[in-house]
Design an enzyme around this catalytic site. Structure first.
Site, PDB file in Angstrom:
ATOM      1  N   HIS A  11     -11.262   1.016  17.596  1.00  0.00           N
ATOM      2  CA  HIS A  11     -11.775  -0.352  17.446  1.00  0.00           C
ATOM      3  C   HIS A  11     -11.626  -1.162  18.728  1.00  0.00           C
ATOM      4  O   HIS A  11     -11.603  -2.395  18.694  1.00  0.00           O
ATOM      5  CB  HIS A  11     -11.107  -1.066  16.268  1.00  0.00           C
ATOM      6  N   THR A  12     -11.542  -0.474  19.830  1.00  0.00           N
ATOM      7  CA  THR A  12     -11.542  -1.140  21.135  1.00  0.00           C
ATOM      8  C   THR A  12     -12.930  -1.155  21.762  1.00  0.00           C
ATOM      9  O   THR A  12     -13.195  -1.972  22.642  1.00  0.00           O
ATOM     10  CB  THR A  12     -10.576  -0.431  22.107  1.00  0.00           C
ATOM     11  N   ASP A  13     -13.827  -0.290  21.290  1.00  0.00           N
ATOM     12  CA  ASP A  13     -15.118  -0.153  21.973  1.00  0.00           C
ATOM     13  C   ASP A  13     -15.970  -1.409  21.864  1.00  0.00           C
ATOM     14  O   ASP A  13     -16.489  -1.909  22.860  1.00  0.00           O
ATOM     15  CB  ASP A  13     -15.880   1.088  21.510  1.00  0.00           C
ATOM     16  N   SER A  55     -33.409  18.882   5.915  1.00  0.00           N
ATOM     17  CA  SER A  55     -32.103  19.359   6.352  1.00  0.00           C
ATOM     18  C   SER A  55     -31.727  20.608   5.569  1.00  0.00           C
ATOM     19  O   SER A  55     -32.256  20.858   4.482  1.00  0.00           O
ATOM     20  CB  SER A  55     -31.031  18.283   6.156  1.00  0.00           C
ATOM     21  N   SER A  86     -22.924  11.236  11.954  1.00  0.00           N
ATOM     22  CA  SER A  86     -24.186  10.504  12.090  1.00  0.00           C
ATOM     23  C   SER A  86     -24.618  10.412  13.545  1.00  0.00           C
ATOM     24  O   SER A  86     -25.802  10.599  13.863  1.00  0.00           O
ATOM     25  CB  SER A  86     -24.052   9.102  11.481  1.00  0.00           C
ATOM     26  N   ASP A 100     -18.940   6.678  20.197  1.00  0.00           N
ATOM     27  CA  ASP A 100     -19.279   7.963  19.600  1.00  0.00           C
ATOM     28  C   ASP A 100     -20.410   8.653  20.337  1.00  0.00           C
ATOM     29  O   ASP A 100     -20.329   9.844  20.671  1.00  0.00           O
ATOM     30  CB  ASP A 100     -19.638   7.774  18.131  1.00  0.00           C
ATOM     31  N   SER A 120     -17.880  11.496  13.362  1.00  0.00           N
ATOM     32  CA  SER A 120     -19.146  11.021  13.909  1.00  0.00           C
ATOM     33  C   SER A 120     -20.301  11.964  13.640  1.00  0.00           C
ATOM     34  O   SER A 120     -21.096  12.270  14.526  1.00  0.00           O
ATOM     35  CB  SER A 120     -19.014  10.759  15.418  1.00  0.00           C
ATOM     36  N   GLU A 152     -28.057   2.432  15.347  1.00  0.00           N
ATOM     37  CA  GLU A 152     -26.946   2.236  14.414  1.00  0.00           C
ATOM     38  C   GLU A 152     -26.835   0.779  13.977  1.00  0.00           C
ATOM     39  O   GLU A 152     -26.668   0.480  12.793  1.00  0.00           O
ATOM     40  CB  GLU A 152     -25.631   2.668  15.071  1.00  0.00           C
TER      41      GLU A 152
END
Length: 386
Positions: free
Chosen positions: A38-40, A71, A132, A176, A130, A164
């Site tokens: 949660h720093t990005d 898929s 997604s 990510d 990650s 996103e």
């Protein structure tokens, strides 16, 4: 390079579904964040690495604007869309990720053709690895190649972030996709999220007699849910009250003053981000000077901060972390956005079995679903397979 198992099957499946061979096959990895959570989106520092679990896409350009997607997992069936009418409200399941990429590229002014696309992935979904972004990065490198758009890695990072944020509806940062697009074998990606400067840092656990275990708790999470957005809002509020552009600009020495300006909850959120940025910088220093055996205590401190200050852990993650440490791991922490997903445990190779067994027993005794425990190692970033 060797072709991963299943590529021939993927090509054959594509031909059977769409009636002709694909124009090419591409892959992009999931990621583990070694430290820096949660720093990005606070313009801080992160230290992820690309892992040896990937999303693979077989793609063929169509002569019209139709997008057909299938898929190898799930039961969604063949999905149709039109590049001239991409609508977030109509996208369903995994298809919102490739469609979001196409939409974001159109927003950049790129003429996106119709496509046939078959997806296969062994990145666990909902595990905080990650999955997604692996899909998005595989799709964007495919489209970049097929259209000869000439997008740089930075261009693709920003385009997938827009997909996103504005199409999928998840307020994520750039960590990510940066790891998935810029990763390298035996290296972690030290990323400055303010200017996107990247330095590859040695992280070869195997050479140090270690293994990095992922402990997938099976507690699913979603970045599009309210918990992630609420944490981001708290960080934005903290920056506004403290009069800075982003929490990146708050140092350890500023925390005492911040405690008198912020309400208790917002201060805890801010304290996590500020101390986590410091932990990332110290981890990089230790990896470059002493190697991975030196970083265990920083992983432990990171988990405590996420549990107590940012409040994004859960009982299953806490149990996995504590049990792994007691069984011999040098350090352990939850990884990813939180509220479920996975923990990582940096473990001496000769303690791997003890850690696996202890965590499995602890989950059984607590009445939790059995976790999936597996090793990962730093791998190459997104690339064309064929």
């Amino acid at each position: 390079m060797s072709v991963p198992a299943g590529i021939g099957e993927l090509r054959s499946r594509f031909a059977s579904v769409f009636g002709a061979a694909p124009d090419g096959l591409w892959q992009a990895p999931g990621r583990v964040n070694l430290i820096g959570e949660h720093t990005d989106y606070n313009e801080g520092y992160v230290l992820p690495f690309a892992i040896d679990r990937t999303a693979r896409v077989a793609v063929r350009v169509r002569p019209d604007s139709t997008v057909r997607m299938l898929s190898t997992f799930g039961n969604q069936g063949l999905t149709h869309a039109d590049t001239g009418a991409l609508d977030p409200a109509r996208a369903r399941g995994w298809t919102k990720y490739p469609l979001g990429v196409l939409w974001a590229l159109e927003q950049r002014g790129l003429a996106v053709p119709g496509l046939d696309l078959l997806l296969d992935s062994d990145v666990p979904r909902g595990a905080g690895l990650s999955s997604s972004h692996a899909i998005e990065c595989a799709v964007i490198v495919a489209v970049n190649d097929l259209t000869r758009a000439g997008l740089s890695a930075q261009d693709m990072v920003l385009a997938t972030q827009r997909a996103e944020n504005d199409f999928v509806g998840a307020p994520t940062g750039i960590m990510d996709q940066s790891a998935s697009l810029r990763g390298a074998a035996g290296r972690a990606v030290f990323l400055d999220c303010r200017d996107q400067a990247v330095r590859l840092v040695p992280f070869d656990a195997e050479a140090a007699g270690l293994v990095l275990l992922v402990i997938d708790t099976k507690v699913s999470h979603s970045h599009a849910s309210g918990g992630y957005a609420a944490r981001r809002a708290s960080c934005e509020l903290g920056a506004e009250v403290l009069g800075v552009r982003a929490l990146r600009d708050v140092g350890l020495s500023d925390l005492e003053e911040a405690s008198g300006l912020l309400d208790a909850e917002t201060f805890r959120r801010v304290r996590h981000v500020v101390t986590e940025n410091d932990r990332v910088l110290r981890t990089v220093e230790l990896l470059e000077a002493s190697g991975p055996r030196a970083i265990g205590a920083l992983l432990d401190d990171s988990h405590a901060s996420m549990r107590d200050d940012f409040e994004i852990s859960c009982p299953e993650l806490d149990l996995a972390v504590e049990t792994a440490r007691h069984a011999g791991a040098l350090g352990a922490r939850m990884t990813g956005g939180g509220f479920g997903g996975s923990a990582i445990a940096l473990t001496p190779a000769d303690a791997e079995r003890a850690v696996r067994d202890a965590v499995g027993r602890a989950f059984t005794q607590a009445g939790y679903a059995a976790p999936d425990i597996f090793p990962v190692r730093p791998a190459a970033g997104a690339l064309r397979l064929a």
